[in-house]
Design a protein around this motif. Structure first.
Motif, PDB file in Angstrom:
ATOM      1  N   ARG A 104       0.850  -1.194   0.000  1.00 22.59           N
ATOM      2  CA  ARG A 104       0.000   0.000   0.000  1.00 22.59           C
ATOM      3  C   ARG A 104       0.880   1.235   0.000  1.00 22.59           C
ATOM      4  O   ARG A 104       1.988   1.242   0.538  1.00 22.59           O
ATOM      5  CB  ARG A 104      -0.944   0.002   1.198  1.00 22.59           C
ATOM      6  CG  ARG A 104      -0.293   0.154   2.549  1.00 22.59           C
ATOM      7  CD  ARG A 104      -1.295  -0.089   3.663  1.00 22.59           C
ATOM      8  NE  ARG A 104      -0.707   0.126   4.984  1.00 22.59           N
ATOM      9  CZ  ARG A 104      -0.869   1.218   5.702  1.00 22.59           C
ATOM     10  NH1 ARG A 104      -1.610   2.220   5.208  1.00 22.59           N
ATOM     11  NH2 ARG A 104      -0.311   1.347   6.896  1.00 22.59           N
ATOM     12  N   HIS A 109      -3.830   0.467  -2.924  1.00 19.27           N
ATOM     13  CA  HIS A 109      -3.401  -0.878  -2.560  1.00 19.27           C
ATOM     14  C   HIS A 109      -3.103  -1.674  -3.826  1.00 19.27           C
ATOM     15  O   HIS A 109      -3.779  -1.505  -4.846  1.00 19.27           O
ATOM     16  CB  HIS A 109      -4.474  -1.608  -1.746  1.00 19.27           C
ATOM     17  CG  HIS A 109      -4.660  -1.057  -0.372  1.00 19.27           C
ATOM     18  ND1 HIS A 109      -5.300   0.156  -0.140  1.00 19.27           N
ATOM     19  CD2 HIS A 109      -4.294  -1.544   0.839  1.00 19.27           C
ATOM     20  CE1 HIS A 109      -5.316   0.389   1.167  1.00 19.27           C
ATOM     21  NE2 HIS A 109      -4.717  -0.626   1.783  1.00 19.27           N
ATOM     22  N   TYR A 111      -2.457  -5.750  -5.038  1.00 18.21           N
ATOM     23  CA  TYR A 111      -2.541  -7.156  -4.677  1.00 18.21           C
ATOM     24  C   TYR A 111      -1.896  -7.951  -5.811  1.00 18.21           C
ATOM     25  O   TYR A 111      -2.351  -7.896  -6.959  1.00 18.21           O
ATOM     26  CB  TYR A 111      -3.996  -7.583  -4.493  1.00 18.21           C
ATOM     27  CG  TYR A 111      -4.750  -6.715  -3.508  1.00 18.21           C
ATOM     28  CD1 TYR A 111      -4.772  -7.024  -2.154  1.00 18.21           C
ATOM     29  CD2 TYR A 111      -5.432  -5.566  -3.946  1.00 18.21           C
ATOM     30  CE1 TYR A 111      -5.464  -6.221  -1.251  1.00 18.21           C
ATOM     31  CE2 TYR A 111      -6.115  -4.765  -3.045  1.00 18.21           C
ATOM     32  CZ  TYR A 111      -6.127  -5.094  -1.697  1.00 18.21           C
ATOM     33  OH  TYR A 111      -6.795  -4.312  -0.806  1.00 18.21           O
ATOM     34  N   LYS A 132      -6.403  -1.028  -6.059  1.00 23.92           N
ATOM     35  CA  LYS A 132      -7.558  -0.417  -5.422  1.00 23.92           C
ATOM     36  C   LYS A 132      -7.245   1.057  -5.192  1.00 23.92           C
ATOM     37  O   LYS A 132      -6.144   1.415  -4.780  1.00 23.92           O
ATOM     38  CB  LYS A 132      -7.849  -1.112  -4.081  1.00 23.92           C
ATOM     39  CG  LYS A 132      -9.060  -0.560  -3.343  1.00 23.92           C
ATOM     40  CD  LYS A 132      -9.255  -1.311  -2.030  1.00 23.92           C
ATOM     41  CE  LYS A 132     -10.440  -0.758  -1.265  1.00 23.92           C
ATOM     42  NZ  LYS A 132     -10.631  -1.444   0.034  1.00 23.92           N
ATOM     43  N   ASN A 133      -8.222   1.911  -5.488  1.00 25.42           N
ATOM     44  CA  ASN A 133      -8.080   3.367  -5.348  1.00 25.42           C
ATOM     45  C   ASN A 133      -7.026   3.935  -6.303  1.00 25.42           C
ATOM     46  O   ASN A 133      -6.250   4.826  -5.952  1.00 25.42           O
ATOM     47  CB  ASN A 133      -7.727   3.760  -3.905  1.00 25.42           C
ATOM     48  CG  ASN A 133      -8.821   3.376  -2.931  1.00 25.42           C
ATOM     49  OD1 ASN A 133     -10.001   3.357  -3.290  1.00 25.42           O
ATOM     50  ND2 ASN A 133      -8.442   3.060  -1.697  1.00 25.42           N
ATOM     51  N   SER A 137      -6.843  -0.851 -12.864  1.00 27.38           N
ATOM     52  CA  SER A 137      -7.460  -1.926 -12.090  1.00 27.38           C
ATOM     53  C   SER A 137      -6.636  -3.201 -12.171  1.00 27.38           C
ATOM     54  O   SER A 137      -6.755  -4.092 -11.318  1.00 27.38           O
ATOM     55  CB  SER A 137      -8.877  -2.204 -12.594  1.00 27.38           C
ATOM     56  OG  SER A 137      -8.848  -2.581 -13.972  1.00 27.38           O
TER      57      SER A 137
END
Length: 573
Positions: A104, A109, A111, A132-133, A137
């Motif tokens: 992060r 974040h 993954y 994320k954010n 994507s």
């Protein structure tokens, strides 16, 4: 802090040069590259694209995951307090290293999952990330490394490249292209490395130095475009290692914990198992253990050397098995040949010659099976029961569940029981006529059918007893004819067959008493041969003395010397 959008990036680029450079720096810092890869990489200024044996390689160059040969979990912190990323990697022998992690940076974040493997001097890897954010994507990472020069992993020149987080937004601060090289100035101790990084914001150069004065301690230092310096220290223990580094950006701490037995321990365990299997002549197991030891540590050359040596021994054993199988095949011992070819296929499942021979045997065995049954039937008709049983048994080995063969064997056993009485009668009749050879054959034929038959055993004992008595009578006749040495030898043979034969013992002592006067003659004859270096003739004469007097000390000593002289002469030849 939320990752800026593409619009924000374009706006920052429109600023005057100094402000744009500073904004680009902030963007790259906010991407958390070092926070992702960990303190070890930060201590080297982020120049580890070609050498990063940590799970954090997932975020920089997945190919470097292939350098990890155990299960490891790492926690990376930024400024020694904020958790910035964590990742785990696990090595699967003969497959490679698989990893997963989360990082992060601000409110964003990442993954990721990835894989790295090595093939000789090359390594490659690939990773997939979800975000994320952020505007992106999904991203793809891939890379490779090459051990260009050097005999071992920690020697010579290494080169590497990677593309990280490739997506449709190539101007994103998450995207980077990395390339670099490292050279071991002192193998296993001192390494210098440099790397170049292109991102959607700027291009940077990195230089790093690593010194490992002890197995458990390494020191790192580096510079980013020669404008910012950083350094670090790594402490490596069997089940945990700690990386700490500091620079203008702040401090980083990484803790790496083993999820499995350390690679060095697994290597040593498999190597010892390989040596044990080798001592027990379990060559296939030995080679497997040595190969595993080398997989867990490619720099451990003794394991590779041992595996190659065992493989050569296996090849020789396979050649010998093929020679034996071919001989059995030519002798039409198809069952034994099939079993031997099967052993070859266990050693080498792809051996086409052995496989072809197996197919050929299967065809031949069909006709061979019928031939064995027909031969057995013919022998049964001639009442040659034991030979018929052998043929039926050979056929049964090919088809263990054949009811017809089992019925034939049962019929032979019934015939054998009927024949036993007849054979016992013939044996006793031959014994009464003193035809000992014929009687022995009949009784042995009965025992071939029924090994526990007491009458046949008693008959054989009587045959042997009568032969002993005949031999005793022969000795008495030899003594009466004055052939004392021959009689002495015969009485000894009688006692060898029956140590309790009292009369033979008495005649033996009487014969020895009569020959005592000859002891000196035989002894002196042996001495004459001995002085002429004719040691075998001397031994022959002294053996006569020992037949008469087994405890004659002088003969025992001289005979021992003659044997030693004779052996010495044979060695010279």
């Amino acid at each position: 802090m939320k990752v800026p959008s593409r619009l924000t990036i374009k706006a920052l680029r429109s600023l005057r040069p100094c402000s744009a450079w500073f904004a680009g720096f902030l963007l790259l810092t906010s991407s958390g590259a070092w926070a992702q890869t960990g303190a070890f990489d930060f201590g080297l200024a982020g120049s580890s694209v070609m050498w990063l044996p940590r799970p954090g390689a997932l975020f920089l160059n997945p190919a470097e995951l292939g350098r990890i040969r155990e299960g490891v979990f790492t926690l990376n912190t930024y400024r020694l307090s904020t958790l910035s990323s964590f990742a785990g990697a696990y090595f699967v022998p003969s497959a490679g290293t698989f990893a997963a992690g989360v990082s992060r940076f601000g409110s964003a974040h990442q993954y990721s999952v990835g894989y790295g493997g090595s093939w000789g001097r090359f390594a490659g890897g690939m990773g997939f990330s979800g975000f994320k954010n952020t505007e992106e994507s999904f991203g793809i990472s891939f890379g490779g490394t090459w051990h260009a020069i050097g005999a071992t992993v920690t020697d010579g020149l290494h080169a590497g490249f990677s593309v990280s987080n490739l997506s449709d937004a190539t101007d994103s601060p998450l995207f980077s292209v990395n390339a670099g090289a490292a050279y071991w100035v002192v193998p296993g101790v001192f390494r210098i490395q440099g790397a170049f990084q292109h991102t959607g914001v700027s291009d940077k150069g990195f230089v790093g130095l690593s010194v490992q004065p002890l197995d458990m301690l390494s020191l790192t230092t580096g510079t980013r475009s020669f404008k910012e310096a950083m350094g670090g220290v790594s402490i490596q223990l069997p089940y945990v290692s700690i990386d700490v580094s500091f620079g203008k950006t702040g401090g980083f701490l990484s803790v790496n914990t083993a999820l499995s037995e350390p690679a060095a321990a697994t290597r040593d365990r498999n190597y010892k198992l390989g040596l044990l299997a080798l001592d027990e002549n379990r060559y296939r197991d030995s080679e497997r253990y040595f190969r595993l030891a080398h997989l867990y540590d490619p720099a451990f050359t003794p394991a590779k050397t041992a595996a190659d040596s065992v493989a050569m021994t296996l090849a020789e054993e396979r050649t010998e098995l093929l020679r034996k199988a071919d001989g059995l095949f030519e002798a039409k011992r198809y069952v034994d040949a099939s079993r031997t070819y099967a052993l070859v296929l266990v050693m080498d499942p792809d051996h086409e010659y052995a496989r072809e021979r197996m197919r050929e045997i299967q065809t031949l065995l069909a006709s061979y099976f019928i031939e064995m049954i027909q031969t057995g039937d013919s022998l049964r008709a001639r009442r040659e029961i034991e030979q018929a049983r052998k043929r039926y048994q050979q056929a049964l080995d090919l088809d263990p569940g054949n009811d017809s063969l089992m019925a034939r064997l049962a019929g032979l056993r019934e015939m054998a029981r009927e024949n036993i009485s007849t054979m016992l009668s013939r044996g006793r009749a031959s014994l009464n006529r003193n035809q000992l050879d014929e009687a022995e054959r009949e009784f042995e034929a009965v025992l071939a059918i029924d090994r526990q038959n007491s009458q046949a055993r008693q008959g054989l004992a009587t045959v042997r007893s009568q032969r002993t008595e005949l031999l005793f009578e022969q000795g008495k006749n030899q003594l009466a004819e004055g052939k004392n040495m021959e009689a002495l030898t015969t009485f000894l043979q009688v006692l060898e067959r029956n140590p309790r034969h009292r009369e033979a013992s008495q005649y033996l002592e009487r014969t020895r008493d009569g020959l005592k006067s000859e002891i000196e003659t035989y002894f002196r004859a042996g001495l004459q041969h001995y002085t002429k270096d004719n040691y075998q003739a001397a031994i022959d004469e002294w053996d006569k003395v020992l037949l008469i007097d087994p405890n004659h000390q002088g003969t025992i000593e001289y005979r021992k010397r003659a044997e030693e002289k004779l052996k010495a002469l044979q060695r010279l030849k």
